[in-house]
Design a protein around this motif. Structure first.
Motif, PDB file in Angstrom:
ATOM      1  N   MET A   1      29.089  42.159  13.659  1.00 14.91           N
ATOM      2  CA  MET A   1      27.766  42.164  13.039  1.00 14.91           C
ATOM      3  C   MET A   1      27.813  42.850  11.674  1.00 14.91           C
ATOM      4  O   MET A   1      27.210  42.377  10.708  1.00 14.91           O
TER       5      MET A   1
ATOM      6  N   ASP B   1      26.724  40.806   8.383  1.00 14.72           N
ATOM      7  CA  ASP B   1      25.376  41.108   7.907  1.00 14.72           C
ATOM      8  C   ASP B   1      25.395  42.339   7.004  1.00 14.72           C
ATOM      9  O   ASP B   1      25.521  43.465   7.485  1.00 14.72           O
TER      10      ASP B   1
ATOM     11  N   PHE C   1      23.274  45.327   8.018  1.00 15.97           N
ATOM     12  CA  PHE C   1      23.542  46.049   9.261  1.00 15.97           C
ATOM     13  C   PHE C   1      23.738  47.536   8.967  1.00 15.97           C
ATOM     14  O   PHE C   1      24.452  47.907   8.039  1.00 15.97           O
TER      15      PHE C   1
ATOM     16  N   GLN D   1      31.843  43.774  18.971  1.00 16.22           N
ATOM     17  CA  GLN D   1      30.634  43.027  18.620  1.00 16.22           C
ATOM     18  C   GLN D   1      29.905  43.673  17.440  1.00 16.22           C
ATOM     19  O   GLN D   1      29.435  42.983  16.530  1.00 16.22           O
ATOM     20  N   SER D   2      29.830  45.009  17.434  1.00 15.90           N
ATOM     21  CA  SER D   2      29.170  45.713  16.331  1.00 15.90           C
ATOM     22  C   SER D   2      29.947  45.531  15.029  1.00 15.90           C
ATOM     23  O   SER D   2      29.351  45.367  13.961  1.00 15.90           O
TER      24      SER D   2
END
Length: 205
Positions: free
Chosen positions: A104, A108, A111, A100-101
């Motif tokens: 992201m 993004d 991030f 999930q990280s």
């Protein structure tokens, strides 16, 4: 011509680890790669390097010195070309960051991994460094020895695209990119060219 060179191999690179601000030296393979680059690349009006050891050793060889002479005469050190700060991930495998990280991070540009630096921050500092070198590179060859993330950021500058495009590129150890800055806009002429270290002129894509 603005010639962007990724440094030669380190032990962490060979193991597939994330390598940011940690500062290991080149391996013997990395030193051989640097010598191959020195034999293939043109003599440059300027050689600019990241402050990290692996880049300075590669730069030293390009300047005609031994890898051990990391502070070779004629090499300018510019901290804007330092590798992305991976924070807590430095020296760890990519699997250390959850799926999930990773999603992201790729989606993004702002991030920030724990203790680290965003892609957007890397692109901001590198784009200004490119602008500062563009005039000199239009008149003669300027070689910059840097790392994966800053070189990708420089390519986004040349192409006039968003920061997130950096995730769609792959750059090998000791690979070369070339950006023509002589015209009204930068032109990317070569990306991830491994010819100098493979003994030919083929460019990997």
């Amino acid at each position: 011509m603005l010639i962007l060179v990724r440094h030669g191999q380190t032990a962490a690179n060979a193991r597939g680890l994330l390598l940011g601000r940690a500062d290991p030296p080149l391996t013997e393979t990395g030193c051989r790669q640097a010598r191959a680059l020195a034999a293939a690349l043109p003599r440059a009006a300027r050689i600019v390097s990241s402050p990290l050891m692996r880049a300075r050793q590669t730069s030293a060889v390009l300047a005609g010195a031994a890898p051990a002479a990391a502070d070779a005469a004629g090499v300018e050190v510019d901290p804007r070309w330092i590798e992305m700060d991976y924070g807590d991930l430095d020296g760890r495998p990519a699997t250390a960051l959850g799926e999930q990280s990773w999603r992201m991070w790729r989606q993004d540009p702002d991030f920030v991994p724990a203790g680290g630096e965003s892609v957007a921050a890397v692109c901001t500092r590198v784009r200004q460094a490119c602008v500062d070198l563009a005039d000199d590179a239009a008149r003669g060859d300027v070689i910059v020895v840097s790392h994966v993330s800053p070189i990708k950021a420089a390519v986004t500058w040349a192409l006039g695209v968003g920061d997130e495009v950096a995730w769609r590129m792959f750059l090998a150890d000791a690979a070369v990119c070339r950006i023509d800055t002589a015209g009204p806009v930068p032109l990317l002429l070569a990306f991830n060219d491994s010819g100098p270290v493979n003994g030919d002129d083929r460019a990997s894509r």
